[in-house]
Structure formats: C-alpha cells, structure tokens
Design an enzyme around this catalytic site. Structure first.
Site, mmCIF file in Angstrom:
data_model
loop_
_atom_site.group_PDB
_atom_site.id
_atom_site.type_symbol
_atom_site.label_atom_id
_atom_site.label_comp_id
_atom_site.label_asym_id
_atom_site.label_seq_id
_atom_site.Cartn_x
_atom_site.Cartn_y
_atom_site.Cartn_z
ATOM 1 N N GLY A 72 24.169 20.424 -73.636
ATOM 2 C CA GLY A 72 23.217 19.355 -73.930
ATOM 3 C C GLY A 72 23.513 18.098 -73.124
ATOM 4 O O GLY A 72 22.602 17.414 -72.658
ATOM 5 N N THR A 73 24.779 17.802 -72.968
ATOM 6 C CA THR A 73 25.174 16.602 -72.216
ATOM 7 C C THR A 73 24.657 16.691 -70.787
ATOM 8 O O THR A 73 24.123 15.713 -70.242
ATOM 9 C CB THR A 73 26.716 16.480 -72.224
ATOM 10 O OG1 THR A 73 27.148 16.368 -73.585
ATOM 11 C CG2 THR A 73 27.182 15.267 -71.433
ATOM 12 N N ASN A 153 21.958 12.904 -84.735
ATOM 13 C CA ASN A 153 23.052 13.808 -85.072
ATOM 14 C C ASN A 153 23.909 13.324 -86.240
ATOM 15 O O ASN A 153 24.538 14.125 -86.908
ATOM 16 C CB ASN A 153 23.938 14.053 -83.847
ATOM 17 C CG ASN A 153 24.275 12.797 -83.101
ATOM 18 O OD1 ASN A 153 23.385 12.030 -82.698
ATOM 19 N ND2 ASN A 153 25.549 12.550 -82.918
ATOM 20 N N GLN A 183 19.787 18.279 -81.702
ATOM 21 C CA GLN A 183 19.941 18.551 -83.140
ATOM 22 C C GLN A 183 18.707 19.224 -83.739
ATOM 23 O O GLN A 183 18.770 19.783 -84.816
ATOM 24 C CB GLN A 183 20.251 17.258 -83.898
ATOM 25 C CG GLN A 183 21.642 16.712 -83.632
ATOM 26 C CD GLN A 183 22.753 17.574 -84.217
ATOM 27 O OE1 GLN A 183 22.563 18.281 -85.206
ATOM 28 N NE2 GLN A 183 23.923 17.514 -83.605
ATOM 29 N N HIS A 205 24.885 25.791 -78.561
ATOM 30 C CA HIS A 205 25.864 25.940 -79.653
ATOM 31 C C HIS A 205 25.437 25.288 -80.959
ATOM 32 O O HIS A 205 26.121 25.415 -81.975
ATOM 33 C CB HIS A 205 27.259 25.476 -79.212
ATOM 34 C CG HIS A 205 27.470 23.989 -79.118
ATOM 35 N ND1 HIS A 205 28.149 23.290 -80.080
ATOM 36 C CD2 HIS A 205 27.140 23.100 -78.163
ATOM 37 C CE1 HIS A 205 28.230 22.012 -79.707
ATOM 38 N NE2 HIS A 205 27.620 21.879 -78.549
ATOM 39 N N CYS A 329 31.649 13.995 -81.968
ATOM 40 C CA CYS A 329 32.105 13.591 -80.638
ATOM 41 C C CYS A 329 32.838 12.265 -80.680
ATOM 42 O O CYS A 329 33.618 11.972 -79.798
ATOM 43 C CB CYS A 329 30.914 13.507 -79.680
ATOM 44 S SG CYS A 329 29.891 14.971 -79.729
#
Ligand code: PLP
Length: 393
Positions: A72-73, A153, A183, A205, A329
């Site tokens: 995603g990043t 998130n 999300q 994930h 995170c």
C-alpha cells in the site's frame, strides 16, 4: 484462554488457506518470469493477466488500469509523486487531510520539503470526517491533486468520497483525485466510477493475502510518472519483475473477500458492535473514537480517560490479546498519534487509545475474553498512572 485472541486485523490479517493454495503452483511448478517468451514464462504471464482481470472486475475498471506494486505504501507513493511530478508544470498545490496514513502524509511532506510543492492539510471534525467546506475553499487554480483516504486506519471513519469527488471535479475535471483505500479493501465497495476517483491504493495483507503486495488503480489518461525505472513492466509504470505468486494470491483474496463480503461484514460488525456496546457500558470514562455509524465494520476504537494506551496493550498481551493503540505503524512511540491530535481530544484522553479490530475468524468466545479482561486492565493501568489523572473505575 490459551489461544491467541487476535483483535488487530486493521494491522494485518492471516493469509486465507485458500489463498495459499492458489499461490503454491507459482512457487513449485509455474515459477517462470512473465516476460520470458517460452511456455513457462507465458504461463506466468497468463496468471498475471488472469489476476488483473479478476481484480478489475471487483473495481469495475479496465484490466490495463491496474498497476501491481509491492504494498500500500508503494501505491500511495506512486500515486502522489507520480501525479505531482507529471503535473508540476501545471501547478504545485496538493490537498490532503490531517488524518492520512504516513504513506500519504510523509510523501506530501517530502514533496513540500524537497520539491517546492505547497500542501493543504484539511481538518476533520471530532468524528474524523473531512471538512468539505474547507476542501471547497482550498481548491485553487494550481491544485493538481487531492488525496483523501477512503477509511481511516485508527478510528475507522469512512470519508464521503463521492461527495469529495463531486466538489473536486466540480472545480476542475483535471484535478486528480486519489484515495488510499487500504483499510477499505475487502470490506467496502470498490467500484471506482461510483467512488469517482482517478487513483486508488490497495494492500493485499489487509484482506487475507500476504504482506508485500499491493495495487494501484490508475484511471486511463491520468497523468502519472513512474517512480522507478528499469524494465517496462506494468506498462512502464512500475519496473521490476512481477511477484507472480503474491499477485495471484492478492487476486484470489480480493475475489473471495467480495464473494463473501456480505456475510463477512455482518459477522465482523456484529462482534464490533458487541465490543463497542459492552465496553462503553462496563468501563466508565471510555469514549468511542471515530464516527458512530459511518465506520468500518471491523473497527472498535476507544480512548480511556486517565490511562496510557501502551500499558493497556502490554497488559492485554499478557492475557493473550493482540490489539493496537493508534496505528500499528506508529505504535512503539508514546506520542499521541496525528489522527487523535486532529480530533482535538484532550491529551489526557488521547493517551489512552485502544483499537480493537475484528476479522473473519474472530468468535464470540474471543470477544467474551476481551470483554472479561479489559475492565480490570484499564483499572490497573489507571491506578498506576496517576500523572494522567488516573482514577479507579
Ligand atoms: N494506508 C493505510 C490507511 C494503512 O492502514 C496502511 C497500513 O497499515 C498503509 C497505507 C500501508 O500499507 P502497507 O503496509 O501495505 O505498506
């Protein structure tokens, strides 16, 4: 309870055994490079094409509008930097919100610091909804990109994307609208035309695929410069040999998530609602964070007066419960998360944050255990942290 009670599905999810099954042939027999011309390579290429077709169906887009990434990043980075650099000659103003994931915020800050972009960070209300009036006022002649997350998130609030798209495109059709849907993947509708977005990021994930594989939807015609150079994979937008097994797994996981979405969401939401109702009743000084109804079906997030979130997590861990305080995170740092700060919570409240996120395998027994343990944990933590105004429940 001897079994782990995992209530942190917003951080990551276990890989569905059916997804593992779908991936295995691409480790064992069909391990070719999709760029190779011989049969082994062509087989891998076919699997990539099938994965792309299958994901495009869920997003109701064209398969060649999908770019496979590593997470995603990376999708967020490619979307934001890709548009910013492609459109810099047109304008250098970007708009985002104060509650985005760091994958978005740090990317915007980096463009600001090193490349002279101007960024407007929109406020949110106390339930985490982006201020639409402020968005409308912030749109300028040199605005090239708006990036607003689909769902948050930490607190689970779902942003009104269609409304946001109406405002942005009402100002100018060529302003690109990106959403971080990491999300939302697996739980909310992803049809891109209904959402009105040009770019959309996903991460495998979060919906029972492995970590380390992601997707960027890029509407045809969206100005986007690749952020890594090399072979011409992914229509030149993302060089690097494709991670065929993981991409196959992500596609299988997304398909399963949308075939089973109604039942999964009903299950997760019922358990989430048990958590919300019973915690609100049994723990004085507890407050739900995020929107009461416009929230992810699996997110129950709270702040507890006079407690400290890290201590709550460690105590829960001793009882076999995995949860999160703020975003996974950024946990490990005792700072109040930027999301809770944006909600303008009093610091002594915001310090005691806890996010419980349910999943497809969460059971009533797991929730019973969490509900039995949590009041005592909060009471003990409060008693030990009088500096935060700790009080006995
Ligand atoms: N965006 C949001 C909203 C997230 O919750 C996360 C992960 O927690 C990311 C982006 C980053 O995704 P990845 O872990 O795949 O890099």
């Amino acid at each position: 309870m001897t079994e782990l009670v995992y209530l942190d599905h917003a951080a990551t999810t276990p890989v569905d055994p059916r997804v593992v099954e779908a991936m295995l042939p691409f480790f064992e027999r069909r391990w070719g490079n999709p760029s190779s011309v011989y049969a082994l390579g062509r087989g891998a290429k076919r699997a990539l094409d099938d994965a792309r077709d299958s994901m495009a169906e869920v997003l109701a887009c064209k398969p060649n509008e999908l770019v496979f990434t590593s997470c995603g990043t990376e999708s967020d980075n490619l979307a934001i930097k890709g548009v910013a650099f492609a459109r810099a000659a047109r304008g250098k103003h970007l708009i985002t919100s104060k509650i985005e994931h760091h994958a978005v915020l740090h990317t915007c800050e980096w463009l600001q610091k090193h490349f002279g972009f101007e960024v407007t960070y929109l406020e949110v209300d106390r339930q985490g909804l982006v201020d639409l009036g402020q968005l409308e006022a912030a749109l300028r002649d040199d605005t090239v990109l708006v990036s607003i997350m689909y769902a948050n998130n930490e607190i689970g609030t779902i942003e009104p994307l269609a409304e946001i798209a109406r405002l942005v495109k009402g100002k100018r059709q060529d302003i690109v609208l990106h959403t971080d849907a990491v999300q939302a993947g697996g739980v909310l509708p992803l049809e891109v035309d209904r959402l009105g977005v040009d770019l959309l990021s996903l991460s495998g994930h979060k919906f029972y695929a492995p970590k380390g594989v992601g997707l960027l939807y890029a509407r045809r015609g969206t100005p986007l410069l690749p952020q890594q150079q090399g072979g011409g994979q992914e229509r030149g937008l993302r060089a690097g040999t494709e991670n065929v097994p993981y991409i196959v797994g992500m596609a299988a996981a997304l398909r399963l998530a949308y075939e089973e979405r109604e039942a999964r969401c009903a299950h997760m939401a019922r358990l989430r609602d048990r958590l919300i109702e019973e915690i609100s009743h049994s723990i004085p000084g507890s407050h739900l964070t995020g929107h009461p109804t416009q929230r992810l079906p699996n997110n129950a997030s709270f702040v507890f007066e006079g407690a400290d979130g890290e201590s709550i997590l460690l105590n829960l861990d001793q009882h076999g419960i995995a949860a999160s305080s703020g975003s996974a995170c950024s946990s490990g740092s005792l700072e109040i998360s930027h999301v809770l700060r944006a909600l303008r919570l009093r610091p002594e409240l915001a310090q005691g944050s806890l996010r419980l996120s349910t999943g497809v395998k969460t059971t009533d027994v797991h929730v019973d255990h969490a509900l039995a343990v949590l009041p005592g944990v909060v009471e003990r933590v409060r008693a030990r942290t009088p500096a935060l105004g700790g009080r006995r429940a």
